[in-house]
Scaffold this motif. Structure first.
Motif, short mmCIF file in Angstrom:
data_model
loop_
_atom_site.label_atom_id
_atom_site.label_comp_id
_atom_site.label_asym_id
_atom_site.label_seq_id
_atom_site.Cartn_x
_atom_site.Cartn_y
_atom_site.Cartn_z
N CYS A 107 0.83 -1.21 0.00
CA CYS A 107 0.00 0.00 0.00
C CYS A 107 0.86 1.26 0.00
CB CYS A 107 -0.94 0.00 1.21
SG CYS A 107 -2.47 -0.91 0.95
N VAL A 132 -0.25 5.00 -2.06
CA VAL A 132 -0.85 6.06 -1.24
C VAL A 132 0.20 7.12 -0.98
CG1 VAL A 132 -2.45 4.47 -0.15
CG2 VAL A 132 -0.26 4.92 0.94
N ASP A 182 -2.70 2.80 6.11
CA ASP A 182 -2.58 3.00 4.66
C ASP A 182 -3.51 2.06 3.90
OD1 ASP A 182 -0.70 4.96 4.95
OD2 ASP A 182 1.01 3.62 4.73
N HIS A 209 -6.46 1.28 4.62
CA HIS A 209 -7.83 1.78 4.58
C HIS A 209 -8.06 2.70 3.39
CE1 HIS A 209 -7.29 0.52 8.78
NE2 HIS A 209 -8.56 0.23 8.75
N SER A 210 -6.97 3.20 2.83
CA SER A 210 -7.13 4.03 1.63
C SER A 210 -7.58 3.21 0.43
CB SER A 210 -5.80 4.73 1.31
OG SER A 210 -4.78 3.77 1.04
N THR A 237 -10.86 4.07 -1.19
CA THR A 237 -10.98 5.11 -2.22
C THR A 237 -10.73 4.56 -3.61
OG1 THR A 237 -8.64 5.71 -1.97
CG2 THR A 237 -10.23 6.84 -0.56
N ASN A 239 -4.27 10.09 9.40
CA ASN A 239 -4.42 9.01 8.43
C ASN A 239 -5.88 8.75 8.08
OD1 ASN A 239 -1.66 8.36 8.17
ND2 ASN A 239 -1.70 7.17 10.05
N PRO A 251 -8.26 11.47 5.10
CA PRO A 251 -8.58 11.26 3.66
C PRO A 251 -9.64 10.20 3.42
CG PRO A 251 -6.20 11.24 4.06
CD PRO A 251 -6.85 11.13 5.39
N LEU A 252 -9.95 9.38 4.43
CA LEU A 252 -10.89 8.28 4.23
C LEU A 252 -12.34 8.68 4.48
CD1 LEU A 252 -8.94 5.52 6.21
CD2 LEU A 252 -8.69 6.14 3.81
N SER A 295 -14.92 8.32 1.63
CA SER A 295 -15.18 6.93 1.29
C SER A 295 -16.05 6.27 2.35
CB SER A 295 -13.86 6.16 1.16
OG SER A 295 -13.06 6.72 0.16
#
Length: 1485
Positions: free
Chosen positions: A794, A798, A939, A941-942, A945, A1007, A1010-1011, A1014
């Motif tokens: 990841c 990311v 990371d 969890h990104s 997106t 962290n 950004p999620l 989503s």
């Protein structure tokens, strides 16, 4: 007046007129000639024209005055010294009074002669100084002056007083003859005149004298004014105190410099209460105007004058007006040569000394200060003086010391005390703080031992300030000694905070700490109890000191280095694994400093280079842990952490690369065209390649099955496989500019696992226990391999990584999403196998919670019931021992333990209907083993997106939601480490879960940020599917699963409802938990982003219309309204699905409300143009009202059995939460509880409630939930009473008296609480469940106990509200009698559920009995009090003939539990209806 005019003119005499002091000539003339000459000279000097006749007249009057005194026995002109008085002064004064009273002409001539005589200063001085008095045997005694004796002659006292006071202005500036001011008292005529009026035996006209003195005082120079003011209490009588006080008040307005003598005069005057209060008011007005040097005197006067009536005003004014900081010239004091002593020139030190002495001897001051500070809530209301006042009280010792500690902790936790206020106290005030250093240090110790994180942060700052301000060796050793004492205290939060302080000091002041290294070595005594996180801090502290010691002397440098290296080498070589683990952590921490390539130019510790030293330690650490896989995990993870933060020497990096070269031969196998060249069976288990993303081009596979089968009897290398992979990826990135291109084949390579055919019902039943273990372990190791793959790859997609092009990035994302599906599939499969064959999984990462965890070289296999093989028995024994010793980490969950105790044959039996494997996002049976897995980095969890529906057979997003649910659950798992449940609060300090790449909330929030879009997208999708009620397309999941190369198991399926409900619940729980984390409020930008991503589609007009405020879009208040409206709309949707989801939405609404309340009010958002000061007052009540309405909606909602899942019996906790929210947010809680307890619940308790219609409007109130309602109403009523009692005993703004309206309001509220408890307790007469009776006894006793705390208030106001209070007590009797009956029946029926609660209730009832007796006996209400035995009746009121043998003797020996209290109305001697209930009167009043 001419007199006043002359005085004013003399006051304006220029400074040039001052002449040197007068010196008396040594040659004395004859008395008569000298007196005549001086008198004539004085007369000439005061008149422009004098004739000869007037001179002769003046001389004759002087002679006549002298003769009168001589006739009385006084020799005025004494050539040998001062005037001589007779031995009998009383006879002397009586003789003069008699002749002056009988002859007025003589009196007038005497006064004229006296006036003429005192014109020359020499003569005047002669009669003002002490005179001689004839004594026995011809000796002379010293006596009062001639003037003072003449002032005691009543007939001439007033004239002499006026004459002297009129002469006083002539000597304001010294001798008018040209001698100026004198430095001695005997030569200062003005002071001699004042001295004559002190302590006179009597005053003929005190008022006239006082007025005259005040006139002179108003024009006196400053030095004389202070003298007169200080002497006034010795001159006048008490009847003139008011004039004096009023005059002082006016003079202080004109000249504040006279404050000190005025205060002294106030202290010496015998003032009545009114004048004393006026004097206090005058003194308080001087706080802002008085000189700094005089401030200690003012404070001492005020504090020592404090009474219960004025103490609050005094303390309040001192706090508000005293400018403590900056009162002295601190810089100049810092250069003073007086060290170690209290510098009285230091104004602040003098002020503290005055405060300290006053607080030490007047306890009322300390208590009032504590009350005053308790009533303050905002940080702006607190001042530096508050800290000092608390510290001074703290120094007084017990019992107030504990109160000070509580206030400090409370204020620090609330944020009322800030670090700024401590800086103002300590920094730059070393000389001031030095005397109080032990108290500051002791207080810091108490704060650091508190469980509240904010309090510990405050204590940490105090420690840092003390260390930085005091640079002497002794003080710093005391600070370090206190910190080291914390390390041995036990609680991990305290140890963690102490180590944080030491680490800050070592990072910022390493050179200063090096001389104290031997003192710090005490930390090494506590290493055994430290967690891994704390061990890192300890070794970092010692590494910093060791590294900084290179600048010190050789002996010191060698000592520190040798001691550290000796310790870690001994630990690494220790056979005890816990010490070996400490050594691994320590050696790698030292390597991170010694092997750091950026420190290449630094001096070496010894003859070896730093690189060689680090290399030796690294090899030593590796060799020590090769035999234990879990220690290899620790070694690899620690080394990975070092490489992530430091760049080591190339020689060390090369050695690490060579060591990792064994990875391929150890874990991988070659493939031929994407297939295994040979297929073998391992322990009877056939294998196959799973999840081959590269297809035929895949050159390798992960060799899991053979490694598992070969390691059942020994340690498995697969335990450190993920850690090895992580280290290898870090080495690859460091050598390839961040790219993982050299190991990208690992991402798509297949896994060699047991054949999928074994997961069918019949095939699983045919397997042995050993084969099932192989299958379970293979899947478990595969799961952890995939988790670590996701973590490391990841990093390529990311963030701001630019090492991959877009095509390669998309390819990696596609594989990562497939691997995520593989992981979900494998964990669902592992959950399925553990469900039917539970056993404890081995760990693949090192636990950070406790270092003394015993690691075994054997995997933690499941304990079997029957084994014939000796080795298996040994394994079973090893596992049992480990589980017994460390059951908290290795033990199975409760359902697993039950299954483990069953027979192997029963566990292995799986019917065909049980073989259906459900693919879920949350694997229930894995939750107890979750801590043993490798952690998923944030990371990963990104990937939410990047998730897209590609090549789908339909638009159904359920397959994507499985991934969403899985990652969301993992994210929520991480958050739980920072907010442990309050009911299960442990001593550990909230921290990141083991294996995480972040260590605090701020890193996690950065962290997560950004999620958020989503998360909202997946949430909306789940709600949409629930709302439409569509079924999941199984083909969709099957297609997506096959694309990810998951094995096709016919029995596998996905659970639509569980996944969707899980997403909604986890998202709401995540939103609620994040919003109310303590550190979230500090990150305001994150709060704004979080609220923005949970806004409704339409404008929240319904809330805005209720608020009636103009809130512009984008403001914080508007975003809170929007998030609240969004959740309200969601509540409408989920009410038709599940009460669990509905309650979760309601709890989230409450969290939004709490977050809005706690959000800092001083934020820029609230101070902007679009934010009004009353927005919080307008919006908060509206949201509270709507929250109560939402809770009421759920209580009134008709839930069917499907939505209730297991019926109302399984919803007790959920219903209690809903009911509490309704009670707390629906208007006055007391009114709502009163309505429910007195109206609704009696209807429900009297009805059958089974199969009846909903006649009371609350379907949630039924026989299954009655107990929940009953308990909740009792508890809420008790909370209301406790809060009311607290308001009565400790009002927010204490005052001398409470207004009658407020007293009556308190009594009415008390009456309401009593009515509620009476109604609830009396329900037991119609509701016969034992649990309800037990609650009535328990909460009834607690209610009485809380009610007793208000008796002091009732006794104070009994005179004005006797009827209300008597009614209150009589009403409560209705409940106490029912409780007595319940207790009596429970004893007879041996109902232990009730009898266990009787002793505490019995004590409360006894206290209530005697409190009422005391109340009625000590008040003059005229009421009568009886105390006797109650008749034995049952709950229905019928007599029970169980005590027929009772006689007169045991009446006096009665059980106090059965005693009762009756207070009939006043003037009723018969007792009325109560006479039946009081059988035997014991005492009457």
């Amino acid at each position: 007046m001419v007199f006043l005019h002359q005085q004013l003119s003399s006051r304006k005499r220029p400074s040039s007129s001052f002449v040197p002091p007068f010196h008396q000539s040594k040659n004395l003339k004859s008395a008569a000639t000298a007196a005549a000459t001086v008198a004539l000279t004085s007369s000439v000097s005061h008149a422009e024209q004098t004739n000869h006749d007037e001179s002769e007249t003046s001389t004759s009057k002087i002679e006549k005055m002298v003769s009168v005194l001589a006739g009385a026995g006084c020799t005025l002109v004494n050539p040998s010294g001062p005037p001589c008085l007779p031995s009998d002064l009383l006879k002397f004064r009586s003789h003069l009074h008699r002749i002056f009273s009988s002859d007025s002409a003589l009196r007038a001539d005497f006064l004229e002669g006296f006036s003429s005589y005192i014109q020359p200063p020499a003569n005047f001085r002669r009669i003002l100084i002490f005179a001689n008095r004839d004594g026995s045997f011809g000796c002379h005694l010293r006596s009062d002056s001639v003037v003072r004796n003449l002032l005691l002659v009543p007939s001439i006292q007033i004239d002499l007083q006026n004459m002297l006071l009129e002469k006083l202005p002539e000597y304001f500036l010294g001798d008018p003859g040209g001698h100026g001011l004198s430095s001695t008292f005997e030569n200062d005529i003005a002071r001699l005149i004042i001295n004559q009026f002190r302590w006179l035996d009597f005053l003929v006209d005190s008022t006239a004298f006082t007025d005259k003195m005040l006139q002179v005082l108003s024009i006196s120079p400053l030095h004389l004014k202070k003298e007169i003011i200080g002497s006034l209490p010795e001159m006048i009588g008490d009847q003139n105190n008011k004039a004096i006080v009023d005059s002082f008040q006016q003079m202080l307005l004109e000249d504040p410099t006279i404050a000190v003598p005025v205060l002294d005069s106030f202290s010496n005057l015998n003032l009545d209460a009114q004048l004393h209060d006026q004097a206090i008011t005058i003194a308080l007005s001087c706080i802002r105007t008085i000189d700094a040097d005089s401030m200690p005197h003012l404070l001492r006067f005020l504090l020592l004058s404090a009474t219960p009536v004025n103490v609050r005003r005094i303390i309040s004014q001192i706090r508000n007006q005293l400018k403590f900081v900056g009162a002295s010239n601190a810089p100049s004091l810092q250069h003073s040569k007086l060290k170690g002593t209290l510098l009285m020139d230091n104004v602040e030190a003098s002020i503290l000394d005055a405060l300290r002495s006053s607080l030490r001897f007047k306890n009322i001051l300390c208590e009032e200060i504590l009350k005053e500070l308790k009533s303050l809530d905002k940080s702006l209301d607190h001042k530096v003086i508050d800290i000092w006042l608390l510290l001074l009280i703290y120094m007084n010792g017990e019992p107030l010391r504990k109160n000070v500690e509580k206030i400090f902790k409370k204020k620090a936790a609330e944020g009322s005390f800030t670090t700024i206020i401590i800086d103002q106290c300590i920094r730059g005030n070393k000389d001031l703080v030095k005397e109080y250093f032990p108290s500051f240090l002791s207080l810091s110790e108490q704060l650091l031992s508190c469980k509240e994180e904010k309090v510990r942060e405050f204590g940490t700052h105090m420690y840092i300030c003390l260390f930085e301000e005091f640079i002497d060796t002794v003080s710093r050793q005391e600070v370090l000694g206190a910190l080291i004492a914390h390390l041995g205290s036990g609680p991990s939060f305290e140890v963690n905070s102490a180590l944080e302080i030491l680490l800050q000091m070592a990072s910022k002041y390493p050179q200063e700490l090096v001389p104290h290294a031997s003192h710090i070595n005490g930390i090494l005594d506590f290493l055994e109890g430290f967690s891994v996180e704390n061990l890192h801090k300890v070794y970092e502290v010692f590494s910093l000191l060791t590294f900084s010691a290179r600048f010190c002397a050789d002996s010191m440098r060698s000592s520190i280095r040798n001691e550290l290296l000796m310790i870690v080498r001994k630990q690494v070589g220790n056979p005890d694994l816990k010490y070996k683990n400490m050594g691994i952590i320590g050696t790698l921490k030292i390597v991170s400093f010694l092997g750091d390539a950026t420190n290449a130019n630094c001096a070496s510790f010894s003859q070896k280079s730093n690189c060689d030293e680090a290399f030796e330690l690294l090899k030593l650490s590796l060799e020590s842990c090769k035999q234990v896989p879990l220690q290899m995990v620790l070694f690899y993870d620690e080394l990975s952490s070092v490489l992530n933060s430091k760049t080591l020497y190339p020689y060390i990096m090369e050695w690490i690369g060579k060591h990792l070269g064994d990875f391929e031969s150890l874990f991988l196998s070659d493939l031929d065209g994407g297939k295994l060249p040979v297929k073998d069976s391992y322990c009877g288990v056939e294998g196959e390649l799973w999840m081959n993303l590269d297809g035929d081009i895949s050159p390798i596979c992960l060799n899991i099955l053979p490694l598992v089968s070969s390691s059942l009897q020994s340690a498995s290398v697969l335990q450190f496989l993920p850690a090895n992979l992580l280290l290898m990826s870090i080495m690859e990135r460091s050598s390839n500019q961040g790219s993982l291109g050299g190991i990208d084949a690992l991402l798509g390579c297949p896994l060699y696992l047991p054949s999928s055919k074994y997961f069918s019902g019949s095939a699983w039943q045919s397997l042995t226990g050993k084969q099932k273990e192989i299958i379970c372990l293979s899947i478990y190791y595969a799961c952890n391999w995939l988790r670590e793959l996701l973590n490391i790859f990841c990093t390529q997609v990311v963030g701001n990584f630019q090492g991959t092009n877009q095509t390669l990035k998309e390819e990696i994302v596609t594989k990562l999403l497939k691997r995520l599906r593989n992981l979900v599939y494998l964990e669902s499969l592992l959950n399925f196998t553990l469900k039917h064959y539970p056993f404890s999984l081995p760990e693949v990462h090192f636990h950070g919670e406790q270092i003394d965890y015993s690691f075994s070289s054997q995997p933690n296999h499941r304990g079997q019931v029957k084994h014939k093989n000796v080795h298996k028995k040994a394994n079973e024994s090893n596992f049992s021992n480990r589980e017994g010793k460390h059951g908290k980490n290795n033990s199975l969950s409760h359902p697993m333990k039950e299954r483990t105790l069953q027979s192997e044959e029963h566990q292995s039996c799986i019917s065909e209907d049980q073989a259906l494997m459900e693919v879920v996002g949350v694997a229930i049976f894995l939750e107890s083993e979750r801590a043993k897995f490798r952690s998923i980095s944030t990371d990963c969890h990104s990937l939410l997106t990047f998730s897209k529906n590609q090549d789908s057979c339909c638009s159904d997003p359920a397959a994507e939601l499985i991934l969403h649910s899985y990652l969301l659950h993992d994210l929520h798992y991480k958050l739980r480490h920072f907010s442990p449940p309050s009911k299960q609060f442990s001593d550990r300090c909230p921290s990141a879960p083991p294996g995480s790449s972040w260590t605090n909330v701020d890193e996690l929030l950065s962290n997560i940020k950004p999620l958020l879009p989503s998360l909202r997208k997946g949430f909306d999708a789940a709600v949409s599917i629930l709302k439409k009620g569509t079924e999941t397309c199984q083909d969709h999941w099957r297609v997506q699963s096959l694309m990810a190369e998951n094995p096709e198991l016919i029995e596998s399926t996905i659970s639509n409802s569980s996944i969707l409900c899980s997403i909604v619940k986890e998202t709401l729980s995540f939103f609620s938990r994040v919003l109310n984390l303590p550190d979230t409020m500090k990150n305001k930008s994150f709060v704004l982003d979080l609220l923005k991503d949970f806004q409704p589609v339409n404008r929240p007009d319904s809330i805005l219309s209720d608020v009636q405020l103009i809130l512009l879009s984008g403001t914080l208040d508007y975003l809170y309204c929007g998030a609240y409206s969004f959740l309200e709309d969601l509540l409408e949707i989920v009410c038709s699905f599940s009460i669990k989801l509905a309650s979760e939405v309601l709890l989230t609404l409450k969290s939004v409300l709490l977050s809005y309340q706690k959000f800092p009010r001083d934020s820029p958002e609230r101070n902007g143009k679009n934010s009004h000061g009353n927005s919080i007052q307008g919006l908060l009540p509206t949201l509270q009202k709507r929250l109560g309405t939402s809770a009421l909606k759920l209580l009134r909602h008709s839930w069917d059995n499907v939505n209730l899942e297991n019926g109302w019996k399984g919803q007790s906790e959920t219903l209690e939460k809903i009911l509490r929210i309704y009670l707390e947010n629906s208007g006055p809680t007391s009114d709502v509880v009163n309505e429910l307890a007195c109206s609704l619940l009696p209807q429900a308790s009297s009805g059958k409630m089974i199969g009846e219609e909903d006649y009371h409007g609350f379907p949630s109130l039924c026989s299954a939930t009655f107990l929940v309602w009953y308990k909740t109403l009792h508890e809420e009523n008790l909370n209301i009473l406790n809060k009311l009692v607290k308001d009565i005993r400790f009002p927010e703004k204490p005052r001398a008296g409470i207004e009658p309206e407020i007293v009556e309001k308190f009594l009415i509220e008390l009456q309401q609480c009593v009515n509620i408890v009476v109604s609830l307790v009396n329900m037991c007469r119609t509701y016969d469940k034992v649990t309800v009776h037990a609650m009535a006894v328990k909460y009834g006793g607690k209610f009485v106990d809380s009610f007793l705390r208000a008796f002091e208030f009732l006794q104070t106001h009994f005179g004005n509200h006797s009827e209300l209070i008597v009614l209150l007590v009589k009403e409560l009797q209705k409940a106490t009698r029912t409780i007595q009956t319940l207790c009596s029946e429970a004893k007879g029926l041996k109902q232990t559920t009730i009898t266990t609660k009787i002793p505490a209730t019995k004590r409360s009832m006894e206290r209530f009995l005697f409190h009422v007796k005391s109340l009625l006996h000590t008040t003059s209400g005229g009421c009568t009090f009886w105390m006797g035995n109650l008749k034995h009746k049952d709950l229905s009121g019928q007599l029970v003939s169980s005590q027929v043998y009772t006689d007169d003797q045991n009446i006096n020996d009665r059980d106090p539990m059965e005693a009762d209290v009756v207070e009939p109305p006043c003037n009723d001697s018969t007792g009325g209806q109560e006479a039946e209930q009081v059988v035997c009167p014991v005492s009457t009043s």
